[in-house]
Motif scaffolding. Structure first.
Motif, PDB file in Angstrom:
ATOM      1  N   GLY A 127       0.782  -1.228   0.000  1.00  0.00           N
ATOM      2  CA  GLY A 127       0.000   0.000   0.000  1.00  0.00           C
ATOM      3  C   GLY A 127       0.812   1.275   0.000  1.00  0.00           C
ATOM      4  N   VAL A 128       2.134   1.148   0.022  1.00  0.00           N
ATOM      5  CA  VAL A 128       2.989   2.334   0.008  1.00  0.00           C
ATOM      6  C   VAL A 128       3.074   2.873  -1.416  1.00  0.00           C
ATOM      7  CG1 VAL A 128       5.317   3.204   0.455  1.00  0.00           C
ATOM      8  CG2 VAL A 128       4.298   1.499   1.972  1.00  0.00           C
ATOM      9  N   SER A 129       2.967   4.186  -1.555  1.00  0.00           N
ATOM     10  CA  SER A 129       2.972   4.793  -2.881  1.00  0.00           C
ATOM     11  C   SER A 129       4.310   4.609  -3.575  1.00  0.00           C
ATOM     12  CB  SER A 129       2.647   6.284  -2.789  1.00  0.00           C
ATOM     13  OG  SER A 129       3.718   6.985  -2.177  1.00  0.00           O
ATOM     14  N   GLU A 130       4.279   4.628  -4.901  1.00  0.00           N
ATOM     15  CA  GLU A 130       5.510   4.493  -5.669  1.00  0.00           C
ATOM     16  C   GLU A 130       6.472   5.638  -5.377  1.00  0.00           C
ATOM     17  OE1 GLU A 130       8.359   2.905  -7.984  1.00  0.00           O
ATOM     18  OE2 GLU A 130       6.474   1.950  -7.385  1.00  0.00           O
ATOM     19  N   ALA A 131       5.914   6.825  -5.163  1.00  0.00           N
ATOM     20  CA  ALA A 131       6.760   7.982  -4.858  1.00  0.00           C
ATOM     21  C   ALA A 131       7.505   7.775  -3.544  1.00  0.00           C
ATOM     22  CB  ALA A 131       5.916   9.250  -4.790  1.00  0.00           C
ATOM     23  N   MET A 132       6.824   7.200  -2.544  1.00  0.00           N
ATOM     24  CA  MET A 132       7.461   6.950  -1.258  1.00  0.00           C
ATOM     25  C   MET A 132       8.516   5.853  -1.378  1.00  0.00           C
ATOM     26  SD  MET A 132       7.758   7.892   1.859  1.00  0.00           S
ATOM     27  CE  MET A 132       6.289   8.828   2.317  1.00  0.00           C
ATOM     28  N   VAL A 133       8.223   4.827  -2.190  1.00  0.00           N
ATOM     29  CA  VAL A 133       9.203   3.759  -2.418  1.00  0.00           C
ATOM     30  C   VAL A 133      10.464   4.338  -3.036  1.00  0.00           C
ATOM     31  CG1 VAL A 133       9.707   1.649  -3.715  1.00  0.00           C
ATOM     32  CG2 VAL A 133       7.474   1.936  -2.612  1.00  0.00           C
ATOM     33  N   GLN A 134      10.302   5.203  -4.030  1.00  0.00           N
ATOM     34  CA  GLN A 134      11.459   5.816  -4.673  1.00  0.00           C
ATOM     35  C   GLN A 134      12.222   6.714  -3.709  1.00  0.00           C
ATOM     36  OE1 GLN A 134      10.084   7.761  -8.235  1.00  0.00           O
ATOM     37  NE2 GLN A 134       9.648   5.852  -9.299  1.00  0.00           N
ATOM     38  N   ASN A 135      11.489   7.399  -2.852  1.00  0.00           N
ATOM     39  CA  ASN A 135      12.130   8.248  -1.847  1.00  0.00           C
ATOM     40  C   ASN A 135      12.983   7.413  -0.904  1.00  0.00           C
ATOM     41  OD1 ASN A 135      12.748  10.542  -0.362  1.00  0.00           O
ATOM     42  ND2 ASN A 135      10.818  10.540   0.770  1.00  0.00           N
ATOM     43  N   LEU A 136      12.427   6.294  -0.456  1.00  0.00           N
ATOM     44  CA  LEU A 136      13.139   5.418   0.473  1.00  0.00           C
ATOM     45  C   LEU A 136      14.367   4.798  -0.179  1.00  0.00           C
ATOM     46  CD1 LEU A 136      13.330   3.891   3.161  1.00  0.00           C
ATOM     47  CD2 LEU A 136      11.703   2.234   2.248  1.00  0.00           C
ATOM     48  N   THR A 137      14.192   4.260  -1.383  1.00  0.00           N
ATOM     49  CA  THR A 137      15.325   3.604  -2.038  1.00  0.00           C
ATOM     50  C   THR A 137      16.419   4.607  -2.408  1.00  0.00           C
ATOM     51  OG1 THR A 137      14.173   3.744  -4.180  1.00  0.00           O
ATOM     52  CG2 THR A 137      13.936   1.693  -2.935  1.00  0.00           C
ATOM     53  N   SER A 138      16.043   5.827  -2.726  1.00  0.00           N
ATOM     54  CA  SER A 138      17.070   6.819  -3.069  1.00  0.00           C
ATOM     55  C   SER A 138      17.939   7.139  -1.861  1.00  0.00           C
ATOM     56  CB  SER A 138      16.421   8.098  -3.603  1.00  0.00           C
ATOM     57  OG  SER A 138      15.698   8.782  -2.597  1.00  0.00           O
ATOM     58  N   VAL A 139      17.351   7.119  -0.673  1.00  0.00           N
ATOM     59  CA  VAL A 139      18.131   7.361   0.550  1.00  0.00           C
ATOM     60  C   VAL A 139      19.104   6.212   0.785  1.00  0.00           C
ATOM     61  CG1 VAL A 139      18.021   7.631   3.057  1.00  0.00           C
ATOM     62  CG2 VAL A 139      16.354   8.792   1.605  1.00  0.00           C
ATOM     63  N   TYR A 140      18.632   4.972   0.617  1.00  0.00           N
ATOM     64  CA  TYR A 140      19.505   3.818   0.839  1.00  0.00           C
ATOM     65  C   TYR A 140      20.525   3.640  -0.281  1.00  0.00           C
ATOM     66  CZ  TYR A 140      17.491   2.098   5.149  1.00  0.00           C
ATOM     67  OH  TYR A 140      17.132   1.966   6.475  1.00  0.00           O
ATOM     68  N   ASP A 141      20.196   4.105  -1.479  1.00  0.00           N
ATOM     69  CA  ASP A 141      21.161   4.001  -2.577  1.00  0.00           C
ATOM     70  C   ASP A 141      22.407   4.841  -2.323  1.00  0.00           C
ATOM     71  OD1 ASP A 141      19.900   2.126  -4.166  1.00  0.00           O
ATOM     72  OD2 ASP A 141      18.838   3.602  -5.388  1.00  0.00           O
ATOM     73  N   LYS A 142      22.322   5.798  -1.426  1.00  0.00           N
ATOM     74  CA  LYS A 142      23.507   6.573  -1.053  1.00  0.00           C
ATOM     75  C   LYS A 142      24.539   5.698  -0.339  1.00  0.00           C
ATOM     76  CE  LYS A 142      20.908  10.898  -0.344  1.00  0.00           C
ATOM     77  NZ  LYS A 142      21.461  11.667  -1.479  1.00  0.00           N
ATOM     78  N   LEU A 143      24.080   4.569   0.196  1.00  0.00           N
ATOM     79  CA  LEU A 143      24.971   3.663   0.927  1.00  0.00           C
ATOM     80  C   LEU A 143      25.540   2.561   0.040  1.00  0.00           C
ATOM     81  CD1 LEU A 143      22.878   3.180   4.205  1.00  0.00           C
ATOM     82  CD2 LEU A 143      24.741   4.801   3.783  1.00  0.00           C
ATOM     83  N   GLY A 144      25.140   2.520  -1.206  1.00  0.00           N
ATOM     84  CA  GLY A 144      25.583   1.471  -2.128  1.00  0.00           C
ATOM     85  C   GLY A 144      24.521   1.234  -3.173  1.00  0.00           C
ATOM     86  N   LYS A 145      23.923   0.053  -3.136  1.00  0.00           N
ATOM     87  CA  LYS A 145      22.852  -0.265  -4.069  1.00  0.00           C
ATOM     88  C   LYS A 145      21.775  -1.030  -3.325  1.00  0.00           C
ATOM     89  CE  LYS A 145      21.896  -2.096  -8.677  1.00  0.00           C
ATOM     90  NZ  LYS A 145      22.480  -2.675  -9.914  1.00  0.00           N
ATOM     91  N   SER A 146      20.546  -0.558  -3.462  1.00  0.00           N
ATOM     92  CA  SER A 146      19.429  -1.197  -2.769  1.00  0.00           C
ATOM     93  C   SER A 146      18.601  -2.027  -3.746  1.00  0.00           C
ATOM     94  CB  SER A 146      18.542  -0.153  -2.085  1.00  0.00           C
ATOM     95  OG  SER A 146      17.916   0.686  -3.044  1.00  0.00           O
TER      96      SER A 146
END
Length: 265
Positions: A127-146
């Motif tokens: 139920g999480v929006s695609e925009a929120m998913v992209q927001n979350l993954t972009s934060v973790y992608d700073k640490l490598g690759k999610s």
């Protein structure tokens, strides 16, 4: 997005270091721990009404997740994200501990996040929006690759990515130790093998070829030295079976630990 990491142990600190290395301002990220010596960064952003969502990362032992969320409930506003790196604490449990206006996710990073070369599995509640998913993954992608994965794949991901660096290190250890049989002194063997692995990893990360097999083929000349060595490694399919057993055993142990932590939680 402001980030609060609750728990200043090895993983919490590794994530903090990675985000700082990636350019997250020190006044936008903080590590909070009962041990004051493990706290770092600044949580002043919590006092400012920026209108932006924040992420709270739970880097504590599974049995403390519920009490930590209860103690910090006042921090969470609608649209904020709670991600847990605690083994065995499931999304349904996390959802039950926070408001339904807060997004919950599970993350499985490895310690290479400290060097921004981490591999991070992320399982996100339905139920999480695609925009929120992209927001979350972009934060973790700073640490490598999610990688977004289903929650039921967490234990398999742990066996591959969480434990994977140790498998790599053990192979490097054996390769370096056996240099002595080739009259290469130990004082330089470690450096030689490390550089070989660094170079091979760089080639793999840089290639457009379909996976490691094609690179291996390019390195392997017919009837050459590499082919001779690979034949020994692959004799009777032993290496493939060892790797398969390694991954299955690690996954099963991850499942056992998850069940233990879940029951205790």
């Amino acid at each position: 997005m402001g980030i609060v990491i609750i728990g200043g142990g090895a993983m919490g600190r590794a994530m903090y270091d990675g985000w700082i290395n990636a350019g997250v301002p020190e006044n936008s990220i903080a590590v909070a721990d009962l041990n004051a010596d493990l706290c770092c960064g600044s949580a002043d952003f919590l006092l400012r009404d920026t209108g932006q969502s924040k992420m709270v990362v739970l880097a504590v032992k599974p049995q403390y997740v519920a009490s930590v969320l209860e103690a910090h409930a006042q921090l969470l506003n609608p649209g904020d994200i709670v991600t847990s790196v605690a083994a065995g604490v499931r999304l349904t449990t996390l959802n039950g501990l926070v408001s339904d206006t807060v997004v919950v996710a599970r993350a499985m990073p490895n310690l290479a996040v400290a060097l921004n070369s981490g591999t991070i599995g992320i399982a996100i509640a339905n139920g999480v929006s695609e925009a929120m998913v992209q927001n979350l993954t972009s934060v973790y992608d700073k640490l490598g690759k999610s990688f977004c994965i289903d929650e039921q794949q967490i234990d398999s991901f742990t066996a591959i990515a969480g434990s994977g660096p140790a498998y790599f290190f053990q192979f490097v250890e054996h390769l370096a130790a056996n240099c002595a049989h080739l009259d290469i002194h130990q004082d330089i063997a470690d450096s030689i093998v490390t550089q070989v692995m660094v170079g091979a990893a760089a080639m793999l990360a840089d290639t457009d070829l379909p996976g490691a097999s094609e690179l291996r083929n390019r390195v392997t000349s017919q009837e050459g030295t590499t082919e001779a060595g690979l034949k020994s490694l692959e004799a009777n399919g032993v290496l493939s079976q060892l790797v398969k057993n390694c991954l299955i055993d690690a996954r099963e142990r991850a499942r056992e630990l998850s069940e233990i932590e879940y029951r205790h939680g």
